[in-house]
Design an enzyme around this catalytic site. Structure first.
Site, PDB file in Angstrom:
ATOM      1  CG  HIS A   1      -0.139   0.272   2.620  1.00  0.00           C
ATOM      2  ND1 HIS A   1       0.228  -0.594   3.293  1.00  0.00           N
ATOM      3  CD2 HIS A   1      -0.049   1.445   3.116  1.00  0.00           C
ATOM      4  CE1 HIS A   1       0.723  -0.038   4.388  1.00  0.00           C
ATOM      5  NE2 HIS A   1       0.463   1.119   4.318  1.00  0.00           N
TER       6      HIS A   1
HETATM    7  C1  UD1 Z   1      -2.184   6.003   5.245  1.00  0.00           C
HETATM    8  C2  UD1 Z   1      -1.082   6.314   6.045  1.00  0.00           C
HETATM    9  C3  UD1 Z   1       0.171   5.529   5.944  1.00  0.00           C
HETATM   10  C4  UD1 Z   1      -0.216   3.943   6.697  1.00  0.00           C
HETATM   11  C5  UD1 Z   1      -1.606   3.721   6.007  1.00  0.00           C
HETATM   12  C6  UD1 Z   1      -2.121   2.724   6.533  1.00  0.00           C
HETATM   13  C7  UD1 Z   1      -0.647   8.816   5.557  1.00  0.00           C
HETATM   14  C8  UD1 Z   1       0.166   9.987   4.778  1.00  0.00           C
HETATM   15  N1  UD1 Z   1      -0.241   7.654   5.372  1.00  0.00           N
HETATM   16  O1  UD1 Z   1      -1.865   5.590   3.787  1.00  0.00           O
HETATM   17  O2  UD1 Z   1       1.314   5.947   6.680  1.00  0.00           O
HETATM   18  O3  UD1 Z   1       0.835   2.947   6.452  1.00  0.00           O
HETATM   19  O4  UD1 Z   1      -2.712   4.657   5.959  1.00  0.00           O
HETATM   20  O5  UD1 Z   1      -3.269   1.875   5.920  1.00  0.00           O
HETATM   21  O6  UD1 Z   1      -1.297   9.270   6.559  1.00  0.00           O
HETATM   22  N2  UD1 Z   1      -9.082   4.951   0.733  1.00  0.00           N
HETATM   23  C9  UD1 Z   1     -10.241   4.179   0.555  1.00  0.00           C
HETATM   24  N3  UD1 Z   1     -11.049   4.075   1.652  1.00  0.00           N
HETATM   25  C10 UD1 Z   1     -10.598   4.219   2.834  1.00  0.00           C
HETATM   26  C11 UD1 Z   1      -9.473   4.999   3.051  1.00  0.00           C
HETATM   27  C12 UD1 Z   1      -8.582   5.077   1.797  1.00  0.00           C
HETATM   28  O7  UD1 Z   1     -10.792   4.174  -0.781  1.00  0.00           O
HETATM   29  O8  UD1 Z   1     -11.222   3.945   3.804  1.00  0.00           O
HETATM   30  C13 UD1 Z   1      -8.245   5.037  -0.510  1.00  0.00           C
HETATM   31  C14 UD1 Z   1      -8.406   6.529  -1.278  1.00  0.00           C
HETATM   32  O9  UD1 Z   1      -8.350   6.381  -2.642  1.00  0.00           O
HETATM   33  C15 UD1 Z   1      -7.435   7.380  -0.620  1.00  0.00           C
HETATM   34  C16 UD1 Z   1      -6.145   6.230  -0.459  1.00  0.00           C
HETATM   35  O10 UD1 Z   1      -6.800   5.165  -0.275  1.00  0.00           O
HETATM   36  O11 UD1 Z   1      -7.058   8.434  -1.592  1.00  0.00           O
HETATM   37  C17 UD1 Z   1      -5.215   6.606   0.421  1.00  0.00           C
HETATM   38  O12 UD1 Z   1      -5.705   6.908   1.689  1.00  0.00           O
HETATM   39  P1  UD1 Z   1      -4.735   7.718   2.733  1.00  0.00           P
HETATM   40  O13 UD1 Z   1      -5.353   7.660   4.033  1.00  0.00           O
HETATM   41  O14 UD1 Z   1      -4.513   9.133   2.048  1.00  0.00           O
HETATM   42  O15 UD1 Z   1      -3.414   7.008   2.756  1.00  0.00           O
HETATM   43  P2  UD1 Z   1      -3.111   5.558   2.808  1.00  0.00           P
HETATM   44  O16 UD1 Z   1      -2.348   5.229   1.704  1.00  0.00           O
HETATM   45  O17 UD1 Z   1      -4.228   4.667   3.217  1.00  0.00           O
HETATM   46  N1  UDP Z   2      -4.265  -5.485   8.623  1.00  0.00           N
HETATM   47  C1  UDP Z   2      -5.736  -5.918   8.679  1.00  0.00           C
HETATM   48  N2  UDP Z   2      -5.971  -6.166   7.476  1.00  0.00           N
HETATM   49  C2  UDP Z   2      -5.594  -6.234   6.410  1.00  0.00           C
HETATM   50  C3  UDP Z   2      -4.315  -5.723   6.234  1.00  0.00           C
HETATM   51  C4  UDP Z   2      -3.653  -5.304   7.398  1.00  0.00           C
HETATM   52  O1  UDP Z   2      -6.140  -6.316   9.652  1.00  0.00           O
HETATM   53  O2  UDP Z   2      -6.192  -6.488   5.153  1.00  0.00           O
HETATM   54  C5  UDP Z   2      -3.916  -4.986   9.858  1.00  0.00           C
HETATM   55  C6  UDP Z   2      -2.270  -5.600   9.993  1.00  0.00           C
HETATM   56  O3  UDP Z   2      -2.809  -7.081  10.880  1.00  0.00           O
HETATM   57  C7  UDP Z   2      -1.800  -4.736  11.079  1.00  0.00           C
HETATM   58  C8  UDP Z   2      -2.113  -3.364  10.558  1.00  0.00           C
HETATM   59  O4  UDP Z   2      -3.350  -3.802   9.457  1.00  0.00           O
HETATM   60  O5  UDP Z   2      -1.981  -4.903  12.525  1.00  0.00           O
HETATM   61  C9  UDP Z   2      -1.217  -2.644   9.607  1.00  0.00           C
HETATM   62  O6  UDP Z   2      -1.630  -1.653   9.153  1.00  0.00           O
HETATM   63  P1  UDP Z   2      -1.251  -1.099   7.756  1.00  0.00           P
HETATM   64  O7  UDP Z   2      -0.425  -2.141   6.989  1.00  0.00           O
HETATM   65  O8  UDP Z   2      -2.416  -0.555   7.084  1.00  0.00           O
HETATM   66  O9  UDP Z   2      -0.493   0.270   7.748  1.00  0.00           O
HETATM   67  P2  UDP Z   2       1.009   0.433   8.191  1.00  0.00           P
HETATM   68  O10 UDP Z   2       1.335  -0.428   9.506  1.00  0.00           O
HETATM   69  O11 UDP Z   2       2.006   0.392   7.292  1.00  0.00           O
HETATM   70  O12 UDP Z   2       1.171   1.711   8.772  1.00  0.00           O
END
Ligand code: UD1
Ligand code: UDP
Length: 382
Positions: A219
Site C-alpha cells: 500500500h
Molecule cells: C495511510 C498512511 C500510511 C499508513 C496507511 C495505513 C498517511 C500519509 N499515510 O496511507 O502511513 O501506512 O494509511 O493503511 O497518513 N481509501 C479508500 N478507503 C478508505 C481509505 C482510503 O478508498 O477507507 C483510498 C482513497 O483512494 C485514498 C487512498 O486510499 O485516496 C489513500 O488513503 P490515505 O489515507 O490518504 O493514505 P493511505 O495510503 O491509506
Molecule cells: N491489517 C488488517 N487487514 C488487512 C491488512 C492489514 O487487519 O487486510 C492489519 C495488520 O494486521 C496490522 C495493520 O493492519 O495490524 C497494519 O496496518 P497497515 O498495513 O494498513 O499500515 P502500516 O502498519 O504500514 O502503517
C-alpha cells in the site's frame, strides 16, 4: 480523574489504540478517562469500523469524517477539527500513534494550544524524507512531551536527535521524557492470541492449507503510484506462485486496488487474471489477518505493522521497501529488504524457502504490557 484525548484515523492507529484503551479499562478505570476522536482518514467499513468492533474499542466520541484528500488539504481539515475538540474537551494530554497525517494534524493542533502530546511509536526513522510518514513522525516527536519508543533502535534514534536520556520529571514539551517501553501491537498480539479466534475459518473459506500459502500486502505510495515498482512486485508474486503452485493471498488496500488497472501493464494484468494461485481479496479484519499471518508460509509486505506481526508469528518477511524502521527484524535475519526489485524478491524468497525452519525470533518487542506502562507514566507526570 485525568482526561486524555486519543486521535485515531488510519487502520493501524485504530489497532494500536486498542492496547491503551484495554489497559485503561483493566487497570486505570478510576484514574483516566479517554475521549476518542476519529479523523475519518480511513472510512470504508473494512478499513475502520471492523477494527473498532473486533478490538472492542468504544465507539469514537467524535468523528471528523475528513476522508481522502491531498496531504495538505487532508491535514489542514484535520487540524481545524481537532483544535475545536481540544479547546472544548481541555484534556491533560493528547495521545497520538504512529506517523500518519492524522498523527501530524493532532501534533500541530495540540502543540499550538499547549496541550502536552504523548507520542506512541516514537523514534522510528527510515532516514528517507521522501516518505510522508518520515516527515510526520519527525514533526510529531519534536512537538511531544512524552515519547514512547517500541524498540531500542527507536530510542537511540531519539538520542541522536538531541533528546536527553537523563531529563527529569516533570516532563514538558521543552523538557521531554523518552522511554523504551515495548510495542503496543505486541500487547495486542499476545492478548488476541490467548482467545479462541472466531475468524479462524477464513482458512477454510479461502481453501488454504497451513504453511502452504504466501501472504502479501502492498500500500505504500511509492509502490502503488510508480508503475515500474508495482509491476516488479506483482510480477514477482505471479512468478513465485506459479512456480511453487501455492496460492499468494493479497488482502488489497483500496489505494492499491484503485491503481491496478492504471499502473500494471496489460500483459501482467492478463497473466494475473489467468494465474489460479494469485488471489486478490478485499482487506480482511484484524482477527482474520492474524489467522492468515499465523498460518502462512512467508510474508511479503511494505507495511510497518505487518512486518512486526510476521515476527510475532515467527514468519520470515520480505520487505518491499528500500529500507525499514524495524531494523531489528532484518538484523535478526528474519526479514530481508528486497525493495521493488523482482530479482531481489525472488532471491529472498528462495533463500527463506531453504532456511525458514532455522530462523530464531527472540522477543524484542517488550513484555506485552506497553499500554499499561504508558498509562502509569502519563499519570506519574501529572
Ligand atoms: C495511510 C498512511 C500510511 C499508513 C496507511 C495505513 C498517511 C500519509 N499515510 O496511507 O502511513 O501506512 O494509511 O493503511 O497518513 N481509501 C479508500 N478507503 C478508505 C481509505 C482510503 O478508498 O477507507 C483510498 C482513497 O483512494 C485514498 C487512498 O486510499 O485516496 C489513500 O488513503 P490515505 O489515507 O490518504 O493514505 P493511505 O495510503 O491509506
Ligand atoms: N491489517 C488488517 N487487514 C488487512 C491488512 C492489514 O487487519 O487486510 C492489519 C495488520 O494486521 C496490522 C495493520 O493492519 O495490524 C497494519 O496496518 P497497515 O498495513 O494498513 O499500515 P502500516 O502498519 O504500514 O502503517
Amino acid at each position: 480523574m485525568m482526561k486524555i484525548v486519543t486521535i485515531i484515523g488510519a487502520r493501524p492507529q485504530i489497532i494500536k489504540a486498542a492496547s491503551l484503551n484495554r489497559a485503561i479499562s483493566e487497570n486505570f478505570k478510576n484514574e483516566i478517562s479517554e475521549v476518542i476522536v476519529h479523523t475519518g482518514q480511513h472510512y470504508d467499513k473494512n478499513m475502520s469500523q471492523v477494527f473498532i468492533d473486533e478490538l472492542k474499542i468504544p465507539q469514537p466520541d467524535y468523528n471528523l469524517n475528513i476522508g481522502s484528500a491531498s496531504h495538505g488539504l487532508q491535514t489542514a481539515k484535520m487540524i481545524m477539527g481537532i483544535e475545536q475538540i481540544l479547546l472544548k474537551e481541555k484534556p491533560e494530554y493528547l495521545i497520538l500513534y504512529g506517523d500518519t497525517n492524522s498523527t501530524l494534524a493532532g501534533a500541530i493542533a495540540a502543540a499550538k494550544i499547549h496541550i502536552p502530546i504523548v507520542h506512541i511509536e516514537a523514534g522510528l526513522r527510515s532516514y528517507n524524507k521522501s516518505m510522508p510518514e518520515e516527515i510526520n513522525r519527525i514533526m510529531c516527536d519534536h512537538a511531544s512531551t512524552l515519547l514512547f519508543s517500541p524498540t531500542l533502535t527507536g530510542y537511540n534514534n531519539l538520542l541522536k536527535e538531541g533528546f536527553d536520556k537523563d531529563s527529569k520529571p516533570r516532563f514538558t514539551a521543552d523538557n521531554p521524557g523518552i522511554f523504551h517501553c515495548g510495542d503496543v501491537m505486541y500487547d495486542n498480539s499476545l492478548f488476541f492470541n490467548e482467545i479462541v479466534n472466531p475468524k479462524r475459518n477464513i482458512i477454510d473459506i479461502l481453501n488454504l492449507k497451513k504453511d502452504s500459502f504466501y501472504l502479501a500486502t502492498v500500500h505504500r505510495d511509492n509502490n502503488t503510484d510508480q508503475p515500474e515498482r508495482l509491476n516488479a512486485i506483482f510480477g514477482a508474486f505471479d512468478t513465485l506462485s506459479l512456480k511453487t503452485k501455492l496460492p499468494i493471498i493479497l488482502p488489497l488496500h483500496p489505494r492499491t486496488r484503485k491503481l491496478l488497472n492504471k499502473n500494471l501493464s496489460s500483459n501482467l494484468l492478463k497473466k494475473i487474471k489467468q494465474n489460479p494461485f494469485f488471489q486478490i481479496i478485499s482487506p480482511v479484519s484484524f482477527l482474520e489477518m492474524n489467522v492468515l499471518e499465523s498460518h502462512c508460509n512467508m510474508i511479503f509486505t511494505d507495511s510497518g505493522g505487518v512486518q512486526k506481526e510476521a515476527y510475532f508469528f515467527k514468519k520470515p518477511v520480505i520487505v518491499l521497501r528500500p529500507e525499514t524502521e524495524w531494523k531489528e527484524i532484518v538484523e535478526q535475519g528474519c526479514g530481508i529488504i528486497a525493495d521493488a526489485s523482482k530479482t531481489d524478491i525472488l532471491n529472498a524468497f528462495e533463500y527463506f524457502q531453504q532456511v525458514r525452519n532455522k530462523l530464531n525470533f527472540p522477543n524484542i518487542f517488550g513484555d506485552g504490557k506497553a499500554g499499561r506502562f504508558i498509562c502509569q507514566t502519563i499519570l506519574d507526570n501529572r
